[in-house]
Design an enzyme around this catalytic site. Structure first.
Site, short mmCIF file in Angstrom:
data_model
loop_
_atom_site.label_atom_id
_atom_site.label_comp_id
_atom_site.label_asym_id
_atom_site.label_seq_id
_atom_site.Cartn_x
_atom_site.Cartn_y
_atom_site.Cartn_z
CB CYS A 43 -0.76 0.08 1.09
SG CYS A 43 -2.00 -1.53 1.22
CG HIS B 109 -3.21 3.19 2.38
ND1 HIS B 109 -3.79 2.96 1.23
CD2 HIS B 109 -3.44 1.82 3.19
CE1 HIS B 109 -3.98 1.68 1.12
NE2 HIS B 109 -3.87 1.02 2.55
CG ASN C 173 -6.83 -1.05 1.25
OD1 ASN C 173 -6.01 -0.56 0.38
ND2 ASN C 173 -6.43 -1.53 2.24
#
Ligand code: UT7
Length: 327
Positions: free
Chosen positions: A115, A244, A274
């Site tokens: 990520c 994020h 996500n």
């Protein structure tokens, strides 16, 4: 990220999302979960799923093409792709994307930092520009977590979505809007078992959610403070915070720890979930589209992911366009 006079400057953004949207209600058929649990614990209402006909390379190509269009460029000196879900373990996505985009024989490679991948790729590209090894660089973040997530595991299947985002970095001056003013990046391999896919893909993604949750808050907060220090900005001078997009509660907790008003934090995960490395460029595009991010804003990006890895960057937002598409 400056050596001599050359600094990486953001010149354009592109995104690509798969067309198929899967909302929380659609997951109830196969998972012991509820729309209210997912919304309350994560802020996610839906995610995009690429399906069998849309590959990681397809999404990367489209997002990259869009970013080049946004920047008004037909050529670059390098392609850096951030992905933790390449279609094949070998070769990398970068060369394929450079080839299908008609970018010739430029260097092209992948960065695997989960990520944190987009900011890692920005940092690597900024280094290429600062050292004069490249003038313009195409950075692409592309992910298809639906390939590695167990569709029957409620602890992960509700969280992740597919998509891609891309940015063009050009060589410019540090005092220009869009100049990457500072980067902070790091890792802690002692936490490698907190999020992983087993050896030779023998099984699905495994995540120890609660511990990752706490580490994400800790590292995104401390990394943001370090990058602010390098930019010479006080927290109160940040106009827009782009973390994020893993969980709305993580975003709120980091903003709170930084004493940043929550409305300065971009939360763009409600309909995309996500998307790992792609989450920051997708959030930037959404923030720009809805006016949360505007030219002249002091913007701080921060991310955390498997590895463990973390990374942050600071820039003054430039006058740029974003080109978006679906596949
Ligand atoms: O992108 C890379 C970084 N990834 C992240 O940052 C993700 C970080 N982790 C998280 O976002 C959160 O930990 C989760 C969203 C994954 C989980 O939320 P939580 O508040 O930490 O829940 P929990 O894991 O402590 O579980 C609480 C309860 C458990 O039940 P019991 O043991 O209390 O009876 C879980 O089994 O919620 C249960 N649960 C669910 N219930 C309904 C877990 N997933 C679900 C679900 N639906 N989908």
């Amino acid at each position: 990220m400056t050596t001599g006079d050359q600094t990486a400057v953001l010149a354009g953004l592109g995104t690509c999302l798969p067309m198929e949207e899967v909302d929380n209600a659609a997951l109830l058929a196969r998972l012991d979960t509820s729309d209210s649990w997912i919304r309350e614990r994560t802020g996610i209402a839906a995610r995009r799923i690429a399906g069998a006909n849309v590959s990681v390379c397809d999404m990367a190509h489209a997002a990259g093409e869009n970013a080049l269009k946004a920047a008004g460029l037909a050529e670059v000196d390098a392609v850096v792709v951030a992905t933790s879900t390449p279609d094949r373990p070998l070769p990398a996505v970068g060369p394929q994307v450079a080839s299908t985009l008609g970018l010739g024989s430029v260097p092209a490679f992948d960065v695997s930092a989960a990520c944190s991948g987009f900011i890692y790729a920005l940092a690597v590209s900024a280094g290429l520009i600062a050292t004069g090894m490249a003038g313009d660089v195409l950075v692409v973040a592309t992910e298809k977590y639906s390939d590695i997530v167990d569709p029957t595991d409620r602890a992960t299947a509700v969280l992740f979505g597919d998509g891609a985002g891309a940015a063009v970095l050009r060589s410019g001056r540090r005092d220009e809007p869009g100049a990457l003013l500072a980067v902070d990046w790091g890792s802690d391999g002692a936490g490698r078992d907190l999020i992983y896919v087993p050896e030779r893909h023998d099984g699905y993604l495994s995540m120890t959610g609660k511990r990752v949750y706490l580490k994400a808050i800790e590292h995104m907060t401390s990394s943001t403070l370090r990058v602010l220090d390098r930019c010479g900005w006080a927290t109160s001078e940040v106009d827009t915070f782009v973390p994020h997009q893993a969980n709305k509660r993580i975003i709120q907790a980091v903003a709170q720890q930084l004493s940043l008003p929550e409305d300065k934090a971009v939360c763009a995960l409600e309909r995309t979930g996500n998307t790992a490395a792609a989450s920051i460029p997708l959030a930037l595009a959404q923030g720009q589209a809805n006016g949360t991010i505007g030219a002249g804003d002091r913007v701080v990006l921060t991310a955390f992911g498997a590895g463990m890895t973390w990374a942050s960057a600071g820039l003054v937002w430039p006058e740029i366009t974003t080109v978006e598409s679906e596949l």
